[in-house]
Design a protein around this motif. Structure first.
Motif: not given
Length: 441
Positions: A357-368
């Protein structure tokens, strides 16, 4: 320059009044474009006012000194000293009826009204952006909206406070307001009220600007830090920083990096999340600001009573490349500085959908990282080995001046004793005055 404090200190030191007046006149003429007779009369008036305050005693005129200065204890510098001071503030406020109170050290507070949660927060502008009012207004507004969003709330209004010292140009007010309303209009959140004053009235010379922006929001599903649970994972978005990174760039010779901080990525990511079905599964959210990831993860672990493990290898790629390059050149630890990234805590089986969902807004995200049972603490995985990840005394020194200040540190335990003594005295004073008021009423 605070002329009242200058005179107060000189009188306390037993200096001759005529000498104090002469020296103060020189200071005034060095800053203000006034004639010498005005400066002399002004200096004389300050001395008289200070003399009239001598000898005042009692609860309304005295306080128990901590013997510790704000700067040397690191208040506002998002490290151990700052966190300790804020916990004393929470003790003075005490337990309240709030759904999320200050004792939980969250991004904002919450009360329940009309079947919904009302969220309120306020953020101070970055002090080193005084000469760049638009940047100051933009970044503090984005910061206060972040604090509303990460509580799971939809922001509904903004309020501001602007203080400019006596010699500051009136235009600073307007440029600061333009910075605020650029974000406000972009996110369709109205600025509805505020206050405009001078710093210290007539007593502070110079052009320094300071202020804050606050916000109010409404939520049905709270995502406070206390909801973090063992078994959860931590997800983080890319961050380009805000006021802190802009300040580092300006004062370290990297002005081109400032533009990288001008974005709405965090806010649009939150808006997109809150409109999705994935939002209901999120346990907690916060922004990576207070002492960087070191500070925020530490506070989350303490508030939730869980052990949080962060994988260093997963973080570096989430720092905006131009910002990361600058931090590396300046030898600034990106783990201990505000990145303005979004940190989401969610069950492991919800992580992929949240990231999508966050990537669909054009923002990178992953588990840290992840959360587990155990002693409330934060640890950092480096090459598979656990290392301490608790906050340092101050956040990473990100300007030349801060690197100098960072070398002067008093014994922390000694300072804590003085701070604790002063906070306990404030609690006792509150009890005395409250008891008296209740008798009167």
């Amino acid at each position: 320059m605070d002329v009242e404090e200058y005179v107060r200190r000189k009188i306390a030191d037993g200096k001759d009044e005529n000498a104090i007046q002469k020296n103060l006149v020189d200071h005034i003429l060095g800053i203000k474009d006034v004639n010498p007779s005005y400066a002399s009369a002004f200096a004389r008036a300050v001395i008289e006012e200070v003399k009239n305050t001598r000898g005042l005693s009692g609860d309304f005129f005295e306080y128990e000194p901590a013997g510790v200065r704000m700067g040397e204890f690191g208040v506002g510098s998002r490290g151990k000293g700052d966190f300790f001071a804020h916990r004393q503030i929470a003790r003075i406020i005490g337990k309240t009826s709030a759904s999320v109170g200050v004792d939980e050290m969250d991004d904002a507070g919450a009360v329940c009204a009309g079947g919904k949660y009302i969220i309120c927060t306020v953020d101070g502008m970055h002090s080193r952006l005084s000469d760049y009012p638009f940047l100051a207004g933009f970044h503090v507004t984005r910061a206060t909206l972040r604090d509303i969003y990460v509580m799971g709330a939809k922001p509904i209004m903004l309020f501001s406070d602007i203080h400019v010292a006596d010699d500051g140009d009136v235009a600073k007010i307007f440029d600061y307001t333009a910075g605020i309303t650029t974000v406000a209009e972009a996110m369709d959140v109205p600025l509805v009220t505020g206050s405009t004053l001078r710093i210290g009235g007539d007593m502070v010379l110079g052009s320094r600007l300071t202020g804050c922006v606050g916000a109010v929001g409404v939520a049905e599903h709270l995502t406070a830090r206390k909801s973090t649970q063992a078994g959860d994972v931590l997800l983080m978005t890319e961050g380009a920083g805000g006021g802190t990174i802009a300040t580092a760039a300006i004062y370290s010779g990297f002005p081109e990096v400032v533009e990288r901080t001008i974005n709405l990525n965090f806010l649009t990511a939150c808006e997109t999340l809150m409109k999705s079905s994935a939002f209901a599964g999120i346990h907690a959210m916060t922004d990576v600001t207070n002492g960087g990831l070191r500070g925020d993860v530490f506070e989350m672990a303490e508030t939730a009573g869980c052990r949080i493990v962060i994988d260093e290898s997963a973080i570096g790629g989430l720092v905006e490349p131009h910002v990361r390059d600058m931090l590396e050149k300046l030898k600034i630890d990106y783990l201990g500085v505000s990145l303005d990234a979004l940190l989401v805590v969610a069950p492991r089986n919800a992580a992929d959908e949240v990231c999508r969902v966050v990537r669909s807004a054009g923002v990178a995200m992953h588990t840290i990282g992840y959360v587990e049972t155990g002693k409330p603490e934060s640890v950092l995985l480096v090459d598979g080995r656990e290392r301490d990840f608790s906050p340092r005394f101050r956040e990473s020194a990100y300007t030349p001046v801060k690197k100098v200040v960072d070398t002067e540190v008093r014994d922390f335990d000694e300072m804590k004793e003085g701070v604790l003594r002063a906070s306990e005295a404030a609690i006792e004073k509150k009890r005395r005055v409250l008891a008296d008021l209740r008798k009167k009423n």
